[in-house]
Design a protein around this motif. Structure first.
Motif, PDB file in Angstrom:
ATOM      1  N   THR A 305      21.397 -14.667  15.461  1.00  0.00           N
ATOM      2  CA  THR A 305      22.730 -14.067  15.327  1.00  0.00           C
ATOM      3  C   THR A 305      23.331 -13.765  16.696  1.00  0.00           C
ATOM      4  O   THR A 305      24.524 -14.013  16.940  1.00  0.00           O
ATOM      5  N   LEU A 306      22.514 -13.239  17.612  1.00  0.00           N
ATOM      6  CA  LEU A 306      22.992 -12.913  18.951  1.00  0.00           C
ATOM      7  C   LEU A 306      23.453 -14.163  19.689  1.00  0.00           C
ATOM      8  O   LEU A 306      24.525 -14.178  20.312  1.00  0.00           O
ATOM      9  N   VAL A 307      22.655 -15.228  19.611  1.00  0.00           N
ATOM     10  CA  VAL A 307      23.004 -16.457  20.315  1.00  0.00           C
ATOM     11  C   VAL A 307      24.305 -17.037  19.776  1.00  0.00           C
ATOM     12  O   VAL A 307      25.204 -17.436  20.538  1.00  0.00           O
ATOM     13  N   PHE A 308      24.447 -17.065  18.454  1.00  0.00           N
ATOM     14  CA  PHE A 308      25.652 -17.648  17.869  1.00  0.00           C
ATOM     15  C   PHE A 308      26.871 -16.751  18.067  1.00  0.00           C
ATOM     16  O   PHE A 308      28.005 -17.225  17.966  1.00  0.00           O
ATOM     17  N   SER A 309      26.651 -15.478  18.339  1.00  0.00           N
ATOM     18  CA  SER A 309      27.793 -14.613  18.654  1.00  0.00           C
ATOM     19  C   SER A 309      28.345 -14.907  20.044  1.00  0.00           C
ATOM     20  O   SER A 309      29.511 -14.615  20.334  1.00  0.00           O
ATOM     21  N   ILE A 310      27.509 -15.462  20.912  1.00  0.00           N
ATOM     22  CA  ILE A 310      27.952 -15.840  22.260  1.00  0.00           C
ATOM     23  C   ILE A 310      28.678 -17.177  22.226  1.00  0.00           C
ATOM     24  O   ILE A 310      29.746 -17.345  22.820  1.00  0.00           O
ATOM     25  N   SER A 311      28.107 -18.153  21.518  1.00  0.00           N
ATOM     26  CA  SER A 311      28.717 -19.481  21.434  1.00  0.00           C
ATOM     27  C   SER A 311      28.109 -20.224  20.251  1.00  0.00           C
ATOM     28  O   SER A 311      26.937 -20.011  19.911  1.00  0.00           O
ATOM     29  N   ASP A 312      28.927 -21.083  19.642  1.00  0.00           N
ATOM     30  CA  ASP A 312      28.399 -21.951  18.587  1.00  0.00           C
ATOM     31  C   ASP A 312      28.357 -23.408  19.044  1.00  0.00           C
ATOM     32  O   ASP A 312      28.148 -24.308  18.228  1.00  0.00           O
ATOM     33  N   ASN A 313      28.535 -23.617  20.342  1.00  0.00           N
ATOM     34  CA  ASN A 313      28.448 -24.962  20.909  1.00  0.00           C
ATOM     35  C   ASN A 313      26.977 -25.336  21.060  1.00  0.00           C
ATOM     36  O   ASN A 313      26.223 -24.628  21.746  1.00  0.00           O
ATOM     37  N   PRO A 314      26.517 -26.431  20.433  1.00  0.00           N
ATOM     38  CA  PRO A 314      25.085 -26.786  20.511  1.00  0.00           C
ATOM     39  C   PRO A 314      24.578 -26.948  21.936  1.00  0.00           C
ATOM     40  O   PRO A 314      23.432 -26.568  22.236  1.00  0.00           O
ATOM     41  N   VAL A 315      25.416 -27.487  22.824  1.00  0.00           N
ATOM     42  CA  VAL A 315      24.977 -27.675  24.214  1.00  0.00           C
ATOM     43  C   VAL A 315      24.722 -26.329  24.875  1.00  0.00           C
ATOM     44  O   VAL A 315      23.692 -26.117  25.531  1.00  0.00           O
ATOM     45  N   VAL A 316      25.643 -25.377  24.691  1.00  0.00           N
ATOM     46  CA  VAL A 316      25.489 -24.047  25.286  1.00  0.00           C
ATOM     47  C   VAL A 316      24.272 -23.340  24.690  1.00  0.00           C
ATOM     48  O   VAL A 316      23.497 -22.697  25.409  1.00  0.00           O
ATOM     49  N   ILE A 317      24.081 -23.481  23.380  1.00  0.00           N
ATOM     50  CA  ILE A 317      22.942 -22.831  22.722  1.00  0.00           C
ATOM     51  C   ILE A 317      21.625 -23.377  23.266  1.00  0.00           C
ATOM     52  O   ILE A 317      20.693 -22.609  23.576  1.00  0.00           O
ATOM     53  N   LEU A 318      21.524 -24.697  23.412  1.00  0.00           N
ATOM     54  CA  LEU A 318      20.284 -25.287  23.920  1.00  0.00           C
ATOM     55  C   LEU A 318      20.042 -24.893  25.374  1.00  0.00           C
ATOM     56  O   LEU A 318      18.890 -24.700  25.791  1.00  0.00           O
ATOM     57  N   LEU A 319      21.109 -24.772  26.151  1.00  0.00           N
ATOM     58  CA  LEU A 319      20.937 -24.314  27.533  1.00  0.00           C
ATOM     59  C   LEU A 319      20.425 -22.878  27.565  1.00  0.00           C
ATOM     60  O   LEU A 319      19.549 -22.532  28.372  1.00  0.00           O
ATOM     61  N   MET A 320      20.942 -22.011  26.684  1.00  0.00           N
ATOM     62  CA  MET A 320      20.477 -20.630  26.619  1.00  0.00           C
ATOM     63  C   MET A 320      19.022 -20.567  26.172  1.00  0.00           C
ATOM     64  O   MET A 320      18.224 -19.782  26.709  1.00  0.00           O
ATOM     65  N   VAL A 321      18.648 -21.391  25.213  1.00  0.00           N
ATOM     66  CA  VAL A 321      17.262 -21.424  24.741  1.00  0.00           C
ATOM     67  C   VAL A 321      16.333 -21.861  25.871  1.00  0.00           C
ATOM     68  O   VAL A 321      15.256 -21.291  26.075  1.00  0.00           O
ATOM     69  N   ASN A 322      16.759 -22.880  26.619  1.00  0.00           N
ATOM     70  CA  ASN A 322      15.951 -23.321  27.753  1.00  0.00           C
ATOM     71  C   ASN A 322      15.784 -22.215  28.781  1.00  0.00           C
ATOM     72  O   ASN A 322      14.694 -22.021  29.339  1.00  0.00           O
ATOM     73  N   LEU A 323      16.846 -21.478  29.043  1.00  0.00           N
ATOM     74  CA  LEU A 323      16.768 -20.392  30.011  1.00  0.00           C
ATOM     75  C   LEU A 323      15.783 -19.309  29.551  1.00  0.00           C
ATOM     76  O   LEU A 323      14.978 -18.811  30.342  1.00  0.00           O
ATOM     77  N   VAL A 324      15.829 -18.985  28.258  1.00  0.00           N
ATOM     78  CA  VAL A 324      14.899 -17.983  27.722  1.00  0.00           C
ATOM     79  C   VAL A 324      13.458 -18.459  27.863  1.00  0.00           C
ATOM     80  O   VAL A 324      12.555 -17.698  28.251  1.00  0.00           O
ATOM     81  N   MET A 325      13.218 -19.741  27.555  1.00  0.00           N
ATOM     82  CA  MET A 325      11.855 -20.271  27.662  1.00  0.00           C
ATOM     83  C   MET A 325      11.366 -20.276  29.100  1.00  0.00           C
ATOM     84  O   MET A 325      10.190 -20.007  29.374  1.00  0.00           O
TER      85      MET A 325
END
Length: 430
Positions: A305-325
């Motif tokens: 929910t937090l991630v999708f509240s920031i952006s629903d763009n798949p590219v941005v979401i995957l970049l955020m996931v990579n940063l967390v990892m």
């Protein structure tokens, strides 16, 4: 609020050097004291998860890495790689990358790959006048190939946690691993282009004869990945059975063929491997219980929910996931980082269309890179001891290799699904 306190406590303890099992144990104490949960209810769940037969492959691969390190099984692989590309400028260091990939296909461990290849290759590189910092950084940067080139202990754990096929997880990291080998070799050649005083190994009088002799010497070692991967992919053995066969095979090879093993160092290796296995299993148990608590509190759902509240763009979401990892991997080792991030992030990536097998490859590249990325960088500090090189000498070339080899590999793996899915689909379609 409790979740935030748990993450802050865990991060602080890991940064100041507390061991991973104790750090997660402290988190459990915090949950038990202030969380209003009966932690004893989580204990049987962790014990039940630990009874999986797949987990037996982890201690077996740890034992295999210890036997190979002391049995000089990597030496003929290094000498063969040196013969093939050592005659060109920068070829000797590129041979270290290729040897790491080959050794990784046997040991399944980044630490074992670094310890074994580093101790063999660094004296050769110093004698050939390679800059110590660059040579050490290259060996360190290539060591996570042990996590990418199958078999991989991390991928076994990922398949176990996410209920995926172990074989598909193994296959998903092959192409990213090969891409990384190529990019590391290219960066190596570029960095060495202005180094003037490199010494090339002596050229053999008869290349064909020397190649035949070194190939024959390396043949028993090269049979090990054939036994492991051939047995698994051929459906003859499970990963656990293949690891057991490899251990049984490595003992006589180390004693009687390469003669690196003797009674004293064999039992020393067994004791050290047993200690490592104990630490890893306790760590897995602790992380499992904490992961159970996170799932119980629906932290994956809240994170989504937090991630999708920031952006629903798949590219941005995957970049955020990579940063967390990357951040998770910088704070802890690959096994605990995987056990924590896989259940937390898998719902997020699948919601934007990434398949779980694809995520296995992305996670593998991410955690491998994070283990050589400062400030914590456990493999970088281990590499400094193995190669007898200072961290200050290694930092700059390591960062260059992260920027121009590891990050491109991560981006290709993340945004080109075929790099992870092509080989599993090809094999399983048949």
């Amino acid at each position: 609020m409790l979740i935030i306190c748990c993450f802050i406590l865990l991060s602080v303890l890991l940064v100041i050097g507390v061991s991973v099992p104790l750090a997660f144990g402290a988190v459990l104490l915090l949950i038990a004291t202030f969380g209003g949960h009966d932690v004893s209810g989580f204990m049987p769940a962790g014990h039940w998860k630990m009874t999986s037969i797949i987990l037996l492959a982890i201690p077996l691969f740890i034992l295999l890495g210890g036997i190979m390190e002391r049995g000089r099984i990597a030496l003929p692989l290094v000498r063969l790689a040196e013969l093939l590309i050592g005659q060109i400028k920068g070829g000797l260091s590129a041979a270290a990358v290729i040897a790491s990939a080959i050794f990784g296909s046997i040991s399944g461990s980044a630490a074992a790959t670094l310890t074994c290849i580093g101790s063999i290759m660094m004296p050769h590189l110093r004698r050939a006048n390679y800059p110590s910092g660059l040579a050490g950084a290259l060996i360190v940067s290539a060591s996570p190939l042990g996590l990418l080139i199958p078999p991989s202990a991390s991928q076994i754990l990922y398949a176990w946690v996410t209920q995926q096929s172990v074989l598909k997880c193994f296959l998903s990291t092959v192409v990213p691993g090969l891409i990384l080998v190529v990019l590391l070799c290219i960066v190596n050649f570029v960095l060495l282009r202005n180094v003037k005083n490199l010494t090339l190994p002596p050229r053999p009088d008869n290349f064909v004869r020397e190649f035949g002799a070194r190939s024959w010497k390396a043949f028993p070692a090269l049979l090990m990945p054939v036994f492991i991967l051939g047995g698994i992919y051929g459906g003859v053995m499970t990963p656990t059975e293949a690891a057991g066969v490899a251990v049984i095979y490595a003992i006589p090879v180390g004693f009687f063929i390469y003669k690196g093993l003797n009674r004293q160092n064999f039992w020393e290796g067994m004791r050290e491997s047993a200690t490592t296995i104990g630490v890893v299993m306790v760590m897995v148990f602790m992380v499992l219980i904490v992961s159970r608590f996170l799932i119980f509190e629906d932290i994956p759902g809240l994170a989504k929910t937090l991630v999708f509240s920031i952006s629903d763009n798949p590219v941005v979401i995957l970049l955020m996931v990579n940063l967390v990892m990357i951040l998770i991997g910088m704070l802890m080792d690959d096994i605990s980082g995987l056990l924590l991030s896989a259940p937390l992030l898998l719902p997020i990536v699948t919601s934007v269309g990434m398949e779980p097998i694809h995520f296995a490859a992305v996670l593998g590249v991410n955690l491998g890179m994070a283990n050589i990325t400062p400030p914590t960088a456990p493999l970088l500090y281990l590499g400094a001891r193995v190669t007898n090189t200072t961290i200050n000498e290694m930092i700059k070339p390591t960062m260059i290799m992260i920027l121009f080899a590891w990050l491109p590999t991560l981006m290709i793996t993340t945004f080109v699904p075929a790099t992870a899915l092509w080989l599993p689909e090809l094999i399983f379609s048949r």
